[in-house]
Design a protein around this motif. Structure first.
Motif, PDB file in Angstrom:
ATOM      1  N   ILE A 173       0.853  -1.196   0.000  1.00  0.00           N
ATOM      2  CA  ILE A 173       0.000   0.000   0.000  1.00  0.00           C
ATOM      3  C   ILE A 173       0.887   1.244   0.000  1.00  0.00           C
ATOM      4  O   ILE A 173       1.728   1.419   0.886  1.00  0.00           O
ATOM      5  N   LYS A 174       0.715   2.073  -1.001  1.00  0.00           N
ATOM      6  CA  LYS A 174       1.501   3.310  -1.081  1.00  0.00           C
ATOM      7  C   LYS A 174       0.624   4.544  -0.876  1.00  0.00           C
ATOM      8  O   LYS A 174       1.001   5.476  -0.173  1.00  0.00           O
ATOM      9  N   LYS A 175      -0.540   4.542  -1.508  1.00  0.00           N
ATOM     10  CA  LYS A 175      -1.445   5.677  -1.366  1.00  0.00           C
ATOM     11  C   LYS A 175      -2.821   5.164  -0.964  1.00  0.00           C
ATOM     12  O   LYS A 175      -3.282   4.121  -1.426  1.00  0.00           O
ATOM     13  N   ALA A 195      -2.338   9.477   7.452  1.00  0.00           N
ATOM     14  CA  ALA A 195      -1.244  10.434   7.256  1.00  0.00           C
ATOM     15  C   ALA A 195      -0.218  10.329   8.382  1.00  0.00           C
ATOM     16  O   ALA A 195       0.998  10.395   8.149  1.00  0.00           O
ATOM     17  N   GLN A 196      -0.708  10.162   9.606  1.00  0.00           N
ATOM     18  CA  GLN A 196       0.203  10.035  10.747  1.00  0.00           C
ATOM     19  C   GLN A 196       1.046   8.766  10.664  1.00  0.00           C
ATOM     20  O   GLN A 196       2.154   8.715  11.193  1.00  0.00           O
ATOM     21  N   ASP A 241       0.590   8.553   2.009  1.00  0.00           N
ATOM     22  CA  ASP A 241      -0.028   9.634   1.249  1.00  0.00           C
ATOM     23  C   ASP A 241      -1.526   9.352   1.195  1.00  0.00           C
ATOM     24  O   ASP A 241      -1.936   8.218   0.919  1.00  0.00           O
ATOM     25  N   VAL A 242      -2.336  10.378   1.459  1.00  0.00           N
ATOM     26  CA  VAL A 242      -3.782  10.175   1.536  1.00  0.00           C
ATOM     27  C   VAL A 242      -4.514  11.229   0.720  1.00  0.00           C
ATOM     28  O   VAL A 242      -4.203  12.421   0.791  1.00  0.00           O
ATOM     29  N   ALA A 243      -5.503  10.779  -0.038  1.00  0.00           N
ATOM     30  CA  ALA A 243      -6.406  11.700  -0.729  1.00  0.00           C
ATOM     31  C   ALA A 243      -7.754  11.605  -0.026  1.00  0.00           C
ATOM     32  O   ALA A 243      -8.324  10.526   0.090  1.00  0.00           O
ATOM     33  N   MET A 244      -8.247  12.729   0.475  1.00  0.00           N
ATOM     34  CA  MET A 244      -9.556  12.784   1.136  1.00  0.00           C
ATOM     35  C   MET A 244     -10.536  13.449   0.187  1.00  0.00           C
ATOM     36  O   MET A 244     -10.365  14.600  -0.196  1.00  0.00           O
ATOM     37  N   GLY A 248       1.186  17.623   5.189  1.00  0.00           N
ATOM     38  CA  GLY A 248       1.688  17.632   3.819  1.00  0.00           C
ATOM     39  C   GLY A 248       1.395  16.357   3.051  1.00  0.00           C
ATOM     40  O   GLY A 248       1.493  16.322   1.820  1.00  0.00           O
ATOM     41  N   LYS A 249       1.038  15.312   3.762  1.00  0.00           N
ATOM     42  CA  LYS A 249       0.708  14.041   3.118  1.00  0.00           C
ATOM     43  C   LYS A 249      -0.755  13.958   2.692  1.00  0.00           C
ATOM     44  O   LYS A 249      -1.162  12.983   2.067  1.00  0.00           O
ATOM     45  N   ILE A 250      -1.538  14.972   3.047  1.00  0.00           N
ATOM     46  CA  ILE A 250      -2.979  14.941   2.765  1.00  0.00           C
ATOM     47  C   ILE A 250      -3.318  15.788   1.544  1.00  0.00           C
ATOM     48  O   ILE A 250      -2.974  16.975   1.473  1.00  0.00           O
TER      49      ILE A 250
END
Length: 288
Positions: free
Chosen positions: A3-5, A23-24, A28-31, A69-71
């Protein structure tokens, strides 16, 4: 599967909480949500929660900036699922809405992407039936507040593959959670048991046995619960409480799951809990 994203569908209390957890953990997360105002509200909540950790000295401002920054927040579904490995759906607890989302995801996601639902009580198999990848559909039930609660129920439907289950179980551990694997059954474990407790607490209130404060305090002191059942109901939402009990009653045909009339009255009056400012308790009052 590595799992990368991660893509999270929904920026409400659960969606934003799950986004923060991912994210924590370094992902990398897309909401994604349907309106900018929902996105902004979700991001505001994440900023507040992570900022509180900085204030308490648990993390540095630099770490907070890395987490945020990962969101990636967006209303564009194609953008949200680009290069993603897994989609975690955290939308309203309504089967038709969830199936509509899964159908839409089927059209825009690569065939190897896993679809997970954060449903409280609904059928994972039914959601998977509207896709061409039922083997890659699974339940991933976080608990509120997601950044705090350690449990994730990992629910496999009849068609969920071993590879999908193993991948999501290991992901749950990487998120810093304690996963428990189980076969699909209405309400799974926690909801099935706790829903009866909440419903009985409402009957106790309706019958005038004690005040909400006294009922919650009794359960905290007598059963060592960190939060009383009525406080918990306000946090999860009274509308969610109604739909969950209705699902359990429909699935098991047992009258113990019939929603207490008082719960229906509150929900119909728009007293849905913390999210509306008033539920069993009034959150507009000082001290709540």
């Amino acid at each position: 599967m590595e799992i990368k994203k991660i893509t999270v569908i929904g920026a409400g209390i659960m969606g934003s909480g799950i986004t923060q957890v991912c994210a924590q953990a370094g992902f990398d997360v897309a909401m994604k949500d349907i309106k900018d105002e929902f996105i902004e509200r979700g991001l505001k909540g994440i900023n507040k929660n992570v900022g509180r950790q900085v204030q308490k000295g648990k993390i540095s401002q630099e770490v907070m900036d890395e987490i945020l920054g990962k969101i990636q927040a967006t209303t564009d579904l194609k953008e949200a699922v680009k290069d993603t490995s897994i989609v975690i759906e955290a939308a309203t607890e309504n089967m038709e809405i969830k199936k509509a989302i899964f159908k839409e995801l089927e059209e825009v996601c690569d065939e190897e992407v896993i679809f997970a639902s954060n449903t409280t009580a609904l059928s994972i198999g039914e959601m998977g039936s509207v896709t061409k990848r039922p083997d890659k559909v699974i339940g991933m039930h976080f608990f509120n507040p997601a950044p705090v609660m350690r449990l994730i129920e990992v629910i496999r439907a009849i068609d969920t593959s071993d590879d999908t289950f193993d991948t999501v179980y290991k992901l749950s551990e990487k998120l810093g959670k304690r996963p428990i694997g189980l076969k699909e059954s209405a309400g799974f474990i926690v909801t099935r048991i706790f829903a009866v407790m909440i419903n009985e607490a409402l009957y106790t209130l309706m019958e005038g046995v004690a005040s909400p404060e006294e009922i919650d305090q009794a359960m905290k002191l007598g059963v060592n619960l960190p939060m009383g059942p009525l406080e918990t109901l306000d946090m999860m939402g009274l509308d969610v409480g109604v739909s969950t009990l209705e699902t359990l009653q429909r699935e098991f045909g047992d009258p113990k799951y019939r929603p207490c009339p008082l719960l229906r009255q509150y929900a119909r009056a728009g007293r849905l809990g913390i999210k509306t400012g008033k539920g069993i308790y009034d959150y507009s009052k000082k001290g709540r």
